[in-house]
Enzyme design. Structure first.
Site, short mmCIF file in Angstrom:
data_model
loop_
_atom_site.label_atom_id
_atom_site.label_comp_id
_atom_site.label_asym_id
_atom_site.label_seq_id
_atom_site.Cartn_x
_atom_site.Cartn_y
_atom_site.Cartn_z
N ASP A 277 -13.84 -9.18 4.36
CA ASP A 277 -12.48 -9.55 4.74
C ASP A 277 -12.26 -9.43 6.25
OD1 ASP A 277 -11.14 -10.57 2.63
OD2 ASP A 277 -9.83 -8.86 2.27
N ASP A 430 -7.13 1.53 -6.92
CA ASP A 430 -8.08 2.23 -7.78
C ASP A 430 -7.37 3.10 -8.81
OD1 ASP A 430 -7.09 3.87 -5.82
OD2 ASP A 430 -9.03 4.45 -4.99
#
Length: 695
Positions: A277, A430
């Site tokens: 990214d 997460d």
């Protein structure tokens, strides 16, 4: 008896002269004169010999005293040089004039950020005003030997005897007794109760960890005797997808890609995705070239770069899972850019899914390659060792649920899809997927004996931003997940564990009471002594909890006091983050990639050139000219970096030091020392004198 005594004296050695060994810069005595025969046979010792021995012993004593004095002078010199270095560092910080406000994010509301700082400043100026008032009262004869105020003088002394100051101070005392002390004592008692509950939770976790060690409980995968046709080995070799999400992390991309490409797994049953990214074109080219080198060596690896970079890491992972070939894979392993799994990582984690269709996640433990780099990394190692050794392991063994750590874990792709996949709604994607998977009935396995190397933040700036994200995200998630938890078809005990223990106690109450009790209420009780905090709350229980926290990292015992002080110091950042996430303030959505130093790859890059000039599967061949250019760029960038001053920490430092000065008037020893050292801790952190230092 006299003959045997004389025989022993004759057999003893004659006295040897003083031997002095020089250990620059100090002196030390190697051997003192041993007793001679004449020292014991007093009756046969002539007067001249006795006086001679006295003179010799006097010289020896003089030598010893001189050496002790020299050593003390050396210690004082060391302390003085340390203070001079500290003073010069403080002078550089103040001269640079750079504060944390100068580095605020562009998408962050500046008004929201400084509101908390202004509240602390109000407390600081009020405490300074009250300190001056109390000192004046002290010299006027208002002496209190204990926190409890004796009001007899106020009521019995004739009004005419008292001057205007006495009248004013007596009214202030009555006002705080009637109006300030009761609510302050009530808040203090509430925080003490929360403190005791959290301490009990930590004690139970430690007992659970002790039980696991005592009984030698550990997850054991089922043995597989089927031979894999490709590798010729007996084992469980399903199709595994490996993902390495990264963003502008040129310091560590080579080591992570090399480590993942070295995973011991059949080539046809593994696919590696490098999810880049990065918005820096140079970094993109370097990573793309690294992937191409490994492709030439026969590794099944692909490079992916998003054009539209929405959703941070969650958006990156979600985009990668949408690839058409993902349907051919059963499991996905995730490693952040600074993680280096051992070659046998998949062989030690994936078999736990065999014949356990309800297992959705297998999480490995982190180990840190730079844990001894500086004081900051040592303190982080204590915290994270307790997190993995105690919290994660105990929750994994007894309730099969814990928060996914975002990396060094293997997911069953079916579990991800069944739980709704990756969502970009919080900064803790997460934990989000772990909570939703648990609500869907999936179980988690934690492997404490499988480690994956990574890096710890070495600068306070990087660590502070990381902790802000780790503590604001759970509060965002709690707001979003609470209705789903209540409606979920799981047991009442699991709902209680997730709501009260997982979210409220460990994510909300812990930073709340740490900051409120030790940084606000304790200083206030020094100026309102009618409200008390017992010594066991200030000293004994926190010391015990720190002792329990440090047990998983026994080599860190010398740092137990700095650890206790630093945890209280970090409470201001964690409290601010918790409030931001709970009330959806601007900084709650801030995502900053934790800066990596590339410690684990500094020597690797050189060794790849010197020791591995030929094609090997163990690493790629970096261009030496490119390496030199990168190192020069890093050195130039380091020269431009500056340590900053953190205004909230500095304001709290002066608040605590002011309160410690007030505690001297009441002769409160434990409270004084705690406030003094805690104030110094805040001062060092506020001046950025902990962690990586930049000249």
């Amino acid at each position: 008896m006299g003959s045997s005594f004389a025989w022993w004296a004759k057999g003893s050695h004659k006295g040897t002269p003083v031997v002095v060994k020089m250990e620059n810069p100090n002196w030390s005595v190697e051997e003192l004169q041993a007793p001679s025969e004449d020292d014991f046979l007093v009756g046969n010792n002539p007067t001249g010999t006795r006086e001679k021995e006295r003179g010799k012993n006097a010289k020896q004593l003089t030598w010893v005293l001189l050496l002790k004095a020299h050593r003390a002078a050396g210690c004082l010199t060391s302390i003085a040089s340390t203070l001079v270095s500290l003073g010069s560092a403080i002078r550089r910080r103040v001269a640079s004039g750079r504060t944390d406000a100068d580095n605020s994010s562009a998408n962050e509301n500046r008004t929201v950020k400084i509101r908390f700082y202004y509240c602390i400043k109000v407390f600081l100026w009020l405490s300074l005003l009250l300190l001056g008032f109390e000192i004046a009262a002290y010299f006027k004869g208002w002496h209190f030997g204990a926190p409890k105020l004796q009001l007899q003088y106020i009521f019995t002394a004739p009004f005419g005897i008292r001057d205007f100051f006495d009248s004013l101070y007596s009214r202030w005392v009555l006002f705080r007794v009637e109006y300030l002390a009761p609510p302050l004592q009530f808040i203090a008692n509430v925080c003490i109760i929360l403190f005791l509950i959290q301490s009990l939770d930590r004690l139970i976790l430690c007992l659970g960890c002790f039980w696991i060690r005592f009984k030698k409980i550990k997850p054991i995968p089922k043995q597989v005797t089927v031979e894999d046709p490709e590798s010729g080995e007996n084992g469980f070799f399903p199709m595994v997808l490996v993902q390495i999400p990264m963003c502008n992390e040129k310091e560590v991309y080579q080591q992570s890609i090399a480590a993942v490409c070295n995973l011991d797994w059949p080539k046809l049953k593994i696919m590696i995705q490098v999810l880049d990214d990065s918005d820096d074109p140079t970094t993109q080219l370097l990573i793309k070239e690294e992937v191409h080198k490994w492709q030439q060596q026969g590794v099944h690896i692909v490079y992916r770069h998003r054009v539209i970079r929405d959703g941070y890491k969650a958006g990156n992972l979600k985009s990668a899972m949408s690839c058409s070939y993902v349907k051919d894979y059963e499991f996905v392993a995730i490693f952040d850019a600074d993680f280096q799994p051992n070659p046998d990582f998949l062989k030690r984690t994936v078999p736990h899914f065999k014949d356990n269709e309800d297992v959705g996640l297998v999480q490995a433990r982190w180990s840190f390659i730079n844990k001894d780099e500086n004081l900051l990394t040592r303190l982080q190692n204590i915290n994270l060792s307790f997190h993995f050794e105690v919290e994660q392991q105990v929750n994994g063994v007894f309730i099969n649920f814990f928060g996914f750590n975002g990396t060094a874990g293997v997911w069953r792709i079916k579990a991800l899809e069944n739980s709704g996949g990756w969502l970009e709604r919080t900064t803790v994607e997460d934990m989000d997927i772990a909570v939703r998977a648990h609500l869907c009935g999936w179980k988690f396995v934690f492997l404490n004996d499988v480690e994956c190397q990574c890096e710890l933040p070495e600068s306070y700036e990087a660590y502070r931003k990381q902790q802000h994200r780790w503590h604001s995200g759970p509060m965002q998630l709690f707001r979003l997940c609470l209705p789903d938890i209540i409606r979920a078809k799981i047991s009442v005990w699991k709902k209680f564990n997730m709501i009260f223990l997982f979210f409220l106690l460990r994510k909300l109450i812990l930073p709340f009471y740490s900051f409120t009790l030790f940084c606000i209420i304790l200083p206030m009780t020094m100026f309102v002594p009618e409200a008390e905090l017992p010594a066991w709350v200030v000293c004994y229980i926190p010391a015990t909890m720190s002792f329990l926290n440090i047990l998983p990292a026994p080599k860190s015992f010398p740092f137990i006091v700095p650890y206790l002080l630093f945890e209280n110091t970090m409470s201001v950042t964690k409290f601010n983050a918790m409030i931001s996430g709970l009330f959806q303030l601007g900084s709650a959505y801030e995502w900053v990639v934790t800066k990596k130093s590339g410690r684990s790859s500094e020597g690797d890059l050189v060794s790849l050139v010197e020791k591995q000039p030929k094609h090997q599967r163990g690493g790629s061949e970096p261009n030496l000219d490119e390496l030199k250019i990168e190192l020069e760029q890093e050195q130039k960038a380091k020269k431009k970096k500056h340590n900053r001053m953190y205004m909230k920490e500095l304001a709290l430092a002066f608040l605590l030091l002011t309160a410690s000065a007030r505690s001297l008037l009441s002769a409160q020893g434990i409270h004084f020392y705690f406030l003094l050292f805690q104030g110094i801790s805040f001062l060092l952190v506020g001046l950025d004198l902990i962690g990586e230092q930049v000249l």
